[in-house]
Scaffold this motif. Structure first.
Motif, PDB file in Angstrom:
ATOM      1  N   LYS A   1      76.445  46.363   1.076  1.00 37.96           N
ATOM      2  CA  LYS A   1      75.167  46.177   0.422  1.00 37.96           C
ATOM      3  C   LYS A   1      75.137  44.946  -0.483  1.00 37.96           C
ATOM      4  CE  LYS A   1      73.903  50.889   0.916  1.00 37.96           C
ATOM      5  NZ  LYS A   1      73.953  52.183   0.393  1.00 37.96           N
ATOM      6  N   ASN A   2      76.047  44.006  -0.269  1.00 40.39           N
ATOM      7  CA  ASN A   2      76.032  42.802  -1.080  1.00 40.39           C
ATOM      8  C   ASN A   2      74.746  42.022  -0.903  1.00 40.39           C
ATOM      9  OD1 ASN A   2      78.507  43.273  -2.213  1.00 40.39           O
ATOM     10  ND2 ASN A   2      79.625  42.080  -0.699  1.00 40.39           N
ATOM     11  N   TYR A   3      74.193  42.003   0.295  1.00 37.31           N
ATOM     12  CA  TYR A   3      72.947  41.294   0.535  1.00 37.31           C
ATOM     13  C   TYR A   3      71.817  41.919  -0.269  1.00 37.31           C
ATOM     14  CZ  TYR A   3      75.501  39.338   4.448  1.00 37.31           C
ATOM     15  OH  TYR A   3      76.439  38.708   5.214  1.00 37.31           O
ATOM     16  N   PHE A   4      71.841  43.216  -0.376  1.00 34.95           N
ATOM     17  CA  PHE A   4      70.821  43.939  -1.120  1.00 34.95           C
ATOM     18  C   PHE A   4      70.857  43.554  -2.592  1.00 34.95           C
ATOM     19  CE2 PHE A   4      68.963  48.105  -2.517  1.00 34.95           C
ATOM     20  CZ  PHE A   4      67.769  47.950  -1.855  1.00 34.95           C
ATOM     21  N   TRP A   5      72.028  43.546  -3.200  1.00 32.55           N
ATOM     22  CA  TRP A   5      72.175  43.195  -4.612  1.00 32.55           C
ATOM     23  C   TRP A   5      71.836  41.720  -4.819  1.00 32.55           C
ATOM     24  CZ3 TRP A   5      72.096  47.816  -6.176  1.00 32.55           C
ATOM     25  CH2 TRP A   5      72.857  48.811  -5.582  1.00 32.55           C
ATOM     26  N   ASN A   6      72.224  40.865  -3.871  1.00 35.00           N
ATOM     27  CA  ASN A   6      71.898  39.437  -3.975  1.00 35.00           C
ATOM     28  C   ASN A   6      70.393  39.210  -3.918  1.00 35.00           C
ATOM     29  OD1 ASN A   6      74.561  38.692  -4.179  1.00 35.00           O
ATOM     30  ND2 ASN A   6      74.790  38.222  -2.019  1.00 35.00           N
ATOM     31  N   MET A   7      69.693  39.999  -3.117  1.00 41.38           N
ATOM     32  CA  MET A   7      68.249  39.848  -3.014  1.00 41.38           C
ATOM     33  C   MET A   7      67.583  40.192  -4.346  1.00 41.38           C
ATOM     34  SD  MET A   7      65.527  41.301  -0.272  1.00 41.38           S
ATOM     35  CE  MET A   7      65.814  42.997  -0.666  1.00 41.38           C
ATOM     36  N   PHE A   8      68.057  41.230  -5.029  1.00 42.99           N
ATOM     37  CA  PHE A   8      67.504  41.558  -6.348  1.00 42.99           C
ATOM     38  C   PHE A   8      67.664  40.376  -7.292  1.00 42.99           C
ATOM     39  CE2 PHE A   8      68.820  46.203  -5.595  1.00 42.99           C
ATOM     40  CZ  PHE A   8      67.666  46.449  -4.905  1.00 42.99           C
ATOM     41  N   ALA A   9      68.855  39.785  -7.293  1.00 36.63           N
ATOM     42  CA  ALA A   9      69.124  38.650  -8.181  1.00 36.63           C
ATOM     43  C   ALA A   9      68.255  37.445  -7.803  1.00 36.63           C
ATOM     44  CB  ALA A   9      70.597  38.280  -8.119  1.00 36.63           C
TER      45      ALA A   9
ATOM     46  N   HIS B   1      64.491  32.219  -0.668  1.00 37.50           N
ATOM     47  CA  HIS B   1      65.080  32.510   0.644  1.00 37.50           C
ATOM     48  C   HIS B   1      66.159  33.570   0.489  1.00 37.50           C
ATOM     49  CE1 HIS B   1      63.143  29.360   2.974  1.00 37.50           C
ATOM     50  NE2 HIS B   1      63.277  28.578   1.900  1.00 37.50           N
ATOM     51  N   GLN B   2      66.291  34.395   1.510  1.00 39.42           N
ATOM     52  CA  GLN B   2      67.271  35.476   1.517  1.00 39.42           C
ATOM     53  C   GLN B   2      67.817  35.645   2.921  1.00 39.42           C
ATOM     54  OE1 GLN B   2      68.578  37.354  -0.869  1.00 39.42           O
ATOM     55  NE2 GLN B   2      69.725  38.539   0.608  1.00 39.42           N
ATOM     56  N   LYS B   3      69.082  36.039   3.024  1.00 41.93           N
ATOM     57  CA  LYS B   3      69.664  36.326   4.320  1.00 41.93           C
ATOM     58  C   LYS B   3      68.990  37.561   4.915  1.00 41.93           C
ATOM     59  CE  LYS B   3      74.015  36.257   6.680  1.00 41.93           C
ATOM     60  NZ  LYS B   3      73.877  35.148   7.568  1.00 41.93           N
ATOM     61  N   ARG B   4      68.710  37.541   6.206  1.00 39.22           N
ATOM     62  CA  ARG B   4      67.970  38.613   6.867  1.00 39.22           C
ATOM     63  C   ARG B   4      68.886  39.781   7.221  1.00 39.22           C
ATOM     64  NH1 ARG B   4      64.902  38.278  12.648  1.00 39.22           N
ATOM     65  NH2 ARG B   4      63.950  40.316  12.528  1.00 39.22           N
ATOM     66  N   LYS B   5      68.554  40.937   6.685  1.00 35.24           N
ATOM     67  CA  LYS B   5      69.223  42.200   6.992  1.00 35.24           C
ATOM     68  C   LYS B   5      68.168  43.282   7.083  1.00 35.24           C
ATOM     69  CE  LYS B   5      73.433  40.833   7.047  1.00 35.24           C
ATOM     70  NZ  LYS B   5      74.166  40.839   8.280  1.00 35.24           N
ATOM     71  N   ARG B   6      68.419  44.311   7.880  1.00 35.22           N
ATOM     72  CA  ARG B   6      67.456  45.390   8.061  1.00 35.22           C
ATOM     73  C   ARG B   6      67.137  46.111   6.750  1.00 35.22           C
ATOM     74  NH1 ARG B   6      69.302  49.275  12.583  1.00 35.22           N
ATOM     75  NH2 ARG B   6      70.899  47.737  12.791  1.00 35.22           N
ATOM     76  N   LEU B   7      68.159  46.347   5.935  1.00 31.49           N
ATOM     77  CA  LEU B   7      67.969  47.026   4.659  1.00 31.49           C
ATOM     78  C   LEU B   7      67.086  46.190   3.736  1.00 31.49           C
ATOM     79  CD1 LEU B   7      68.792  49.480   2.929  1.00 31.49           C
ATOM     80  CD2 LEU B   7      70.720  48.132   2.122  1.00 31.49           C
ATOM     81  N   CYS B   8      67.297  44.882   3.729  1.00 30.93           N
ATOM     82  CA  CYS B   8      66.484  43.984   2.907  1.00 30.93           C
ATOM     83  C   CYS B   8      65.034  43.980   3.376  1.00 30.93           C
ATOM     84  CB  CYS B   8      67.049  42.569   2.944  1.00 30.93           C
ATOM     85  SG  CYS B   8      68.662  42.406   2.179  1.00 30.93           S
ATOM     86  N   GLU B   9      64.826  43.990   4.688  1.00 36.75           N
ATOM     87  CA  GLU B   9      63.466  44.005   5.222  1.00 36.75           C
ATOM     88  C   GLU B   9      62.740  45.300   4.858  1.00 36.75           C
ATOM     89  OE1 GLU B   9      62.509  42.340   9.164  1.00 36.75           O
ATOM     90  OE2 GLU B   9      64.647  41.855   9.272  1.00 36.75           O
TER      91      GLU B   9
END
Length: 128
Positions: free
Chosen positions: A2-10, A24-32
């Motif tokens: 879930k590093n992408y998830f925490w990075n998206m919050f930041a 911009h954010q790296k594309r992941k299903r959880l992020c979407e």
């Protein structure tokens, strides 16, 4: 995982502090899934997948009268300390004052959705 998830919050938090129009954010299903909830609740203007890089998402940030639509994002559950709520605990939270997103067995859900579906889960984020 879930590093992408925490990075998206930041990214969202820092982008709004810097008064950026988009981040911009790296594309992941959880992020979407998270972005879809933010969009339906009116916290962001929208998001789209980049044409140049299909693994990247462009998130359009929302401002109301020059102030960010998202005042604070607090991470409730962290990688070192997971916090789960049962349905009884969720019913004790006032959903009119607090906006919490839960990870449930049926995907990411808002606090109101959890009350409707009568399910509990891991509390990810608190937005004011």
């Amino acid at each position: 995982m879930k590093n992408y998830f925490w990075n998206m919050f930041a990214n969202i938090k820092n982008g709004q502090l810097a008064k950026r129009a988009f981040v911009h954010q790296k594309r992941k299903r959880l992020c979407e899934a998270f972005l879809k909830i933010l969009w339906t609740e009116g916290f962001i203007l929208g998001y789209k997948i980049s044409r140049d890089d299909p693994d990247s998402i462009k998130i359009f940030l929302k401002y109301v009268s020059g102030k960010p639509a998202i005042n604070t994002i607090k991470l409730i559950s962290k990688p070192g300390r997971r916090i789960h709520y049962s349905i009884k605990q969720i019913w004790k939270i006032d959903s009119n004052e607090v906006f919490i997103i839960f990870s449930t067995s049926k995907g990411l859900k808002t606090i109101k959705d959890c009350k409707k579906l009568n399910i509990g889960g891991e509390a990810f984020i608190l937005i004011n």
